[in-house]
Design a protein around this motif. Sequence first.
Motif, PDB file in Angstrom:
ATOM      1  N   LEU A 151      -0.303   8.772  -3.902  1.00  0.00           N
ATOM      2  CA  LEU A 151      -1.287   8.547  -4.967  1.00  0.00           C
ATOM      3  C   LEU A 151      -1.807   9.880  -5.495  1.00  0.00           C
ATOM      4  CD1 LEU A 151      -2.248   5.880  -6.089  1.00  0.00           C
ATOM      5  CD2 LEU A 151      -4.332   6.138  -4.771  1.00  0.00           C
TER       6      LEU A 151
ATOM      7  N   ARG B  38       0.853  -1.197   0.000  1.00  0.00           N
ATOM      8  CA  ARG B  38       0.000   0.000   0.000  1.00  0.00           C
ATOM      9  C   ARG B  38       0.887   1.244   0.000  1.00  0.00           C
ATOM     10  NH1 ARG B  38      -5.226  -1.331   3.760  1.00  0.00           N
ATOM     11  NH2 ARG B  38      -5.768  -3.239   2.682  1.00  0.00           N
ATOM     12  N   VAL B  39       0.341   2.315  -0.570  1.00  0.00           N
ATOM     13  CA  VAL B  39       1.100   3.556  -0.605  1.00  0.00           C
ATOM     14  C   VAL B  39       0.304   4.646   0.089  1.00  0.00           C
ATOM     15  CG1 VAL B  39       2.390   3.120  -2.720  1.00  0.00           C
ATOM     16  CG2 VAL B  39       0.120   4.107  -2.860  1.00  0.00           C
ATOM     17  N   PRO B  40       0.980   5.650   0.595  1.00  0.00           N
ATOM     18  CA  PRO B  40       0.256   6.716   1.268  1.00  0.00           C
ATOM     19  C   PRO B  40      -0.643   7.479   0.294  1.00  0.00           C
ATOM     20  CG  PRO B  40       2.631   6.921   1.580  1.00  0.00           C
ATOM     21  CD  PRO B  40       2.420   5.836   0.601  1.00  0.00           C
ATOM     22  N   CYS B  41      -1.667   8.076   0.878  1.00  0.00           N
ATOM     23  CA  CYS B  41      -2.614   8.854   0.067  1.00  0.00           C
ATOM     24  C   CYS B  41      -1.899   9.964  -0.682  1.00  0.00           C
ATOM     25  CB  CYS B  41      -3.649   9.457   1.010  1.00  0.00           C
ATOM     26  SG  CYS B  41      -5.252   9.651   0.264  1.00  0.00           S
TER      27      CYS B  41
END
Lengths: 143, 183
Positions: free
Chosen positions: B11, B5-8
């Motif tokens: 993105l 997962r990547v931080p908001c």
Amino acid sequence: MTRLVLTAIRVALGALFLWAAATKLPDLANFAQDVANYRVLPPMLVPYASAAVVGIEILSGLALVTGVAAKPAALLAAALLVAFIVFLAQALLRGIDLRCGCFGGDEPASWWTVARDFAMLAAAVVVARGSPHQQQGGHTLAA
Amino acid sequence: MARGRVPCSALSSLAMGVLARAALLCVAGTVLGIAGNRFTPRPAPLGAPVAASAEQPGAACENPGASVARISVEEAKPLCLACTAAFIDARSAPEYAAGHVTGALHLPPEGPVEALLPALRSAPAVIVYDRDRACSAANQVAARLQAYGLRDVRVLTGAWPEWLARGGPGESGACGLCAGDRP
């Protein structure tokens, strides 16, 4: 959605945009008249907007077909299609009887044309979103 | 942060990058279109206003690329009065019923042609009109009639508004002969 299907949609959408531009290029004056007949833009702006639309169709079509900057191109194509839908719908709702101007020729504007643009818009959105595999390994917004 | 997962924010910056490149593509396309316009066979007249066909006096329906011959209201009126031409109204049924050229038959672009063919074949000429001076619907109908073998088919320049404005004979009511208009 598999990568193959996504690629097929992207290439088909790009080819449609290139085809649309190719049908307008031989007679941009006529296309400008078609744009004017929608009675939305000021007459002075019509020829510039007409030429710009064809240029954008060419670049976004090329980008979609080749896959270079495909997502920005799909986003741009989606924005263009939204504009086309708005132009068409307002003309039809106002009872203006006119040529669509979409792919050259004498095709009249109709709700079928609007539906076709919606289908192309859906394809552009699919390409702009991309497959989960293309979004950095299926990352989500969750931190 | 969970694996995969990547931080908001990452993105968000990715989306901003796509948006920025889309804007750049839009500007580049606009420049390409406007700069390349003059190299096309019939360029858009940059710097000159282009008004809707219906707003150009005397230029109604004048499309150099049209495959169907044109006829002006002044030329068509005597043919109507002498009944030497069949008139086809390509507008919608309610518009036709509200008022049309005297004796005109109703045939919208998707309407059935077959029932009208005997009447049309017996006429020396067929004149098609619609409501808009761009004559898009009339062009479609005229092309269909030509495909059925009718030779002298013409589109009325100026369309119904011009016919009315110049005092062309008209009548109202539904089309009895037209298959598409029967209840």
